[in-house]
Design a protein around this motif. Sequence first.
Motif, PDB file in Angstrom:
ATOM      1  N   GLY A 113       0.788  -1.226   0.000  1.00  0.00           N
ATOM      2  CA  GLY A 113       0.000   0.000   0.000  1.00  0.00           C
ATOM      3  C   GLY A 113       0.817   1.271   0.000  1.00  0.00           C
ATOM      4  N   VAL A 114       2.138   1.142   0.016  1.00  0.00           N
ATOM      5  CA  VAL A 114       2.996   2.329  -0.062  1.00  0.00           C
ATOM      6  C   VAL A 114       2.755   3.015  -1.407  1.00  0.00           C
ATOM      7  N   ASN A 115       2.478   4.321  -1.393  1.00  0.00           N
ATOM      8  CA  ASN A 115       2.264   5.042  -2.652  1.00  0.00           C
ATOM      9  C   ASN A 115       3.217   6.222  -2.829  1.00  0.00           C
ATOM     10  N   ARG A 116       4.171   6.356  -1.894  1.00  0.00           N
ATOM     11  CA  ARG A 116       5.170   7.422  -2.020  1.00  0.00           C
ATOM     12  C   ARG A 116       6.466   6.920  -1.399  1.00  0.00           C
ATOM     13  N   VAL A 117       7.567   7.140  -2.108  1.00  0.00           N
ATOM     14  CA  VAL A 117       8.885   6.701  -1.637  1.00  0.00           C
ATOM     15  C   VAL A 117       9.787   7.925  -1.510  1.00  0.00           C
ATOM     16  N   SER A 118      10.527   7.988  -0.410  1.00  0.00           N
ATOM     17  CA  SER A 118      11.508   9.045  -0.208  1.00  0.00           C
ATOM     18  C   SER A 118      12.886   8.400  -0.164  1.00  0.00           C
ATOM     19  N   MET A 119      13.750   8.802  -1.096  1.00  0.00           N
ATOM     20  CA  MET A 119      15.053   8.147  -1.232  1.00  0.00           C
ATOM     21  C   MET A 119      16.177   9.161  -1.034  1.00  0.00           C
ATOM     22  N   GLY A 120      17.093   8.836  -0.128  1.00  0.00           N
ATOM     23  CA  GLY A 120      18.212   9.721   0.162  1.00  0.00           C
ATOM     24  C   GLY A 120      19.373   9.501  -0.792  1.00  0.00           C
TER      25      GLY A 120
END
Length: 389
Positions: A113-120
Motif C-alpha cells: 500500500g505504499v504510494n510514495r517513496v523518499s530516497m536519500g
Amino acid sequence: MAGIYIHIPFCRKFCSYCNFYSVGRLSLRNNFVDALCEEIRQRREFFSRKADSTIETLYIGGGTPSVLEPQMLERIFSALCENFNMEHLQEFTIELNPNDVTLECASFLKKLGVNRVSMGIQSFDNSHLKWMNRRHDADQAKEAFHILRTAGFSNISCDLIFGFPSLTRDSWENNIRCMLALHPEHISCYQMSVEPGTPLAASLGKVCDSCGNNVLAMPSQEECASQYSLLQGMLLQAGYQQYEISNFCLSGYHSRHNSSYWNSVPYLGLGPAAHSFSGETGSGAFREWNVPVLQRYLRRYLCGEPSPVKEKEVLSEKDMFNEMIMLGLRQVKGIAFEKLKAGRYYPDIEKDVQRLLSSGALVLSDSFLRIPTEKLFVSDSIIRELFVV
C-alpha cells in the motif's frame, strides 16, 4: 485529519553528518517490531479526543526503514490497521536507501500500500558519497530510481545535500542536473549542518600537524547562499514549485505528511525518538516524544517495565504563537495575516512586522505574510526577530 510517523532506529552504516537516532544492532529488529506493535496497541486512543482525526498520512522513516525484512513491515502495517482506522489513508511514505532497492522489495512495498517513496541520494558524485560514508554510489542511486518506476511508483521524492566541504559550484550544478534528469515528483534539498557528536563535528576540530591549519572547514554562508540560489533557479526553470524552505515539487506532489507538521495537524510518533503533537491551537496543546534509547524502549514494551519512555511538554499560548510564526514562515505561502493579527501576542510584534515589511524581509500578498523566496536562505534570522520572548 491526522498523521502517524514511525521511526525505525536501525542503520547498516552511519553517515558522517547524521545525528538522527539509530543503532547498528540489526539482530534486535524482531524484538523492536514486537515492541513497536505493542506500543501501537497501547497508544490506539491517542486521537480519540479529537472530533476529526481521520488518519490521512503514514510516514515510515529512520534510521533506515529498508533494513527491515518484508514480513516485519507487513506486521507493522497489520498492527496499525488493527488499532487505527486506516481506511482513508491518502499518503503512505517510506524512506529507502538506494542500496536496498530491488524489484522484489519495490513490488512488495507497492502491494503493501505504499504510494510514495523518499530516497536519500544526497549526491551524484562518488567522492562526495564516500566522504559522507553513504552505502550507495551514483549508479546505484539511478538504478534504484528506475526500479521504483518499473514497480509502478509515480510519486518519488529524492534528497540532495549542499553546503559541505569540497562541493564546488560546478559539482553542485551537476548534482542538480542529474536529479532533474531523473525527474522525480518531489525534491528535498538540505544544507549540511554540523551536529554535535557526529564524525563531521569531530573532523572539523582536527588540525594539520605540518601546517597548523584546520584539516576540514565548512564553506562560508555566502557560498552556501549562492548554492541555494542556484538550486532555486534551476528547479523553478524545470517546472518545480518551491513550497517550503527545503522542499520543491511538481504540481500536486507536495508532501502531505510533512505539510501536516507545518500546519499544526495532530500526529502520533511511534518508535524510539519519535515525536507526537496533540493538534490543539490554543491552551492544552502538548508535544511528547519517546526517549532515543532502544534498550529502554524494548524493556518498556516487551517486559512491561514501568520506567517512562516518553517525555512531554505542555505548550503555552505564547509557545503556540511563536510556533505559528516559525512553521508558517517556513512555507512559501506564509501565514494568513488575519490569523496572525488575531493572536493574543500580535501587538507585541506589530512594530517588528511593519519594520520587516518596510525593509523587504517580509511581503504581504493575497492576505498572506511571507518571506520572499530570494530571502528564504536567511529565514531563520527573520523568524527570530518575530518571536515573543
